[in-house]
Scaffold this motif. Sequence first.
Motif, mmCIF file in Angstrom:
data_model
loop_
_atom_site.group_PDB
_atom_site.id
_atom_site.type_symbol
_atom_site.label_atom_id
_atom_site.label_comp_id
_atom_site.label_asym_id
_atom_site.label_seq_id
_atom_site.Cartn_x
_atom_site.Cartn_y
_atom_site.Cartn_z
ATOM 1 N N GLU A 1 0.837 -1.200 0.000
ATOM 2 C CA GLU A 1 0.000 0.000 0.000
ATOM 3 C C GLU A 1 0.871 1.250 0.000
ATOM 4 O O GLU A 1 0.569 2.239 -0.676
ATOM 5 C CB GLU A 1 -0.917 -0.012 1.223
ATOM 6 N N GLN A 2 1.954 1.199 0.745
ATOM 7 C CA GLN A 2 2.862 2.348 0.813
ATOM 8 C C GLN A 2 3.456 2.666 -0.552
ATOM 9 O O GLN A 2 3.591 3.843 -0.926
ATOM 10 C CB GLN A 2 3.978 2.068 1.826
ATOM 11 N N ALA A 3 3.827 1.642 -1.315
ATOM 12 C CA ALA A 3 4.483 1.853 -2.601
ATOM 13 C C ALA A 3 3.601 2.610 -3.586
ATOM 14 O O ALA A 3 4.105 3.291 -4.486
ATOM 15 C CB ALA A 3 4.887 0.501 -3.190
ATOM 16 N N LYS A 4 2.293 2.504 -3.424
ATOM 17 C CA LYS A 4 1.377 3.195 -4.338
ATOM 18 C C LYS A 4 1.277 4.687 -4.039
ATOM 19 O O LYS A 4 1.025 5.493 -4.946
ATOM 20 C CB LYS A 4 -0.024 2.576 -4.243
ATOM 21 N N GLY A 5 1.454 5.072 -2.765
ATOM 22 C CA GLY A 5 1.201 6.443 -2.352
ATOM 23 C C GLY A 5 1.995 7.516 -3.086
ATOM 24 O O GLY A 5 1.410 8.452 -3.652
ATOM 25 N N PRO A 6 3.332 7.432 -3.092
ATOM 26 C CA PRO A 6 4.123 8.492 -3.714
ATOM 27 C C PRO A 6 3.877 8.659 -5.217
ATOM 28 O O PRO A 6 4.044 9.760 -5.746
ATOM 29 C CB PRO A 6 5.570 8.030 -3.452
ATOM 30 N N VAL A 7 3.490 7.585 -5.897
ATOM 31 C CA VAL A 7 3.294 7.662 -7.351
ATOM 32 C C VAL A 7 2.249 8.714 -7.709
ATOM 33 O O VAL A 7 2.429 9.490 -8.659
ATOM 34 C CB VAL A 7 2.875 6.286 -7.916
ATOM 35 N N THR A 8 1.179 8.771 -6.957
ATOM 36 C CA THR A 8 0.099 9.702 -7.282
ATOM 37 C C THR A 8 0.085 10.952 -6.405
ATOM 38 O O THR A 8 -0.782 11.813 -6.575
ATOM 39 C CB THR A 8 -1.269 8.990 -7.162
ATOM 40 N N ASN A 9 1.029 11.057 -5.467
ATOM 41 C CA ASN A 9 1.115 12.265 -4.651
ATOM 42 C C ASN A 9 1.575 13.424 -5.536
ATOM 43 O O ASN A 9 2.636 13.357 -6.156
ATOM 44 C CB ASN A 9 2.090 12.052 -3.498
#
Length: 334
Positions: free
Chosen positions: A130-138
């Motif tokens: 779940e963490q790995a997805k966060g920065p991509v769309t931040n």
Amino acid sequence: MSRASLRKSLCILGIGLSVVLFSVDFVCAQSIVKGVTPRENEPILPIPLHHEVNSAKAKLGEQLFHETLLSGDNSISCASCHNIDQYGVDGTRSSVGIEGQVGTVNAPTVLNSRFNFAQFWDGRAEDLKEQAKGPVTNPIEMGSVWADVIAKLKKDKSYVQAFDNIYEEGITPDTVADAIKNYEYTLTTVNSPFDQYLRGFDDAITEQQKRGYSLFKEYGCVACHQGVNVGGNMYQRMGAFIPYFTEKNTKLKADLGRYNVTKDDRDLHVFKVPSLRVAAHTAPYFHDGSVATLEEAIDIMARYQLGYTISRQDNKDIAAFIQSLSGEIRRSGQ
């Protein structure tokens, strides 16, 4: 409740959690050597020397971790803020993202992140996938959208082949994140001097580091910093004894901590306790990167979390102990 009683309660809580961890992980965490007796019933556990990892997923994840195609303008990768050669950080107070935008919190190390019970300072991600997805769309980090990321990756035949060989569904946000997660599972720091000490090698750490460990327990630091990762397994309010943010007098959203996730007043200024495993190498410190040195961080923690003003010598001894927690960086395929 008095300060002494509260401190005692915190210590009991920390040690209790450690006993649970100890009972679960003792066998896998110890390296048994003939004639050497591992230390038992310690609140800190050694990092296991070996982990089961899907090597194909980890190899693909390593490539994606360093892939700038995951960002909106193809300029930023996970490694931009989490440099493995710099102990999983970038050494800045707040990382710089897409189009030069500056983040709002200090980027924590990715090393040993597999041992954290939640991810991000505020614990908003349940696990590394779940963490790995966060920065991509931040918008101020990688500033992309998943549809664009998938489209770019699908233009690369080597990525298409690699994903098809591993995942039945091919390239999706879930499989990209899963591969990165598996790579991050490999990023552990093993065989630190302190872990060798826990495994029964008395001379693995210095006398000063032994004093520092004793002080670490006596002052109560171990109430929050224990287990395999020496932290990362609970939440705690910043300013348990003295209100930290009252004195700072800031009104930044990042300072609200877990409250930003739960909207529960009890979570105001509560953060995930950071791991100390490679803390000697990951300055600046705290969620906002406001503290430049380990020595200053120790003083602040002693005062605001435990209610102590500690001596220079005690500070140096505790710092020496924290330095002994850093081990060899284990990478994908090692």
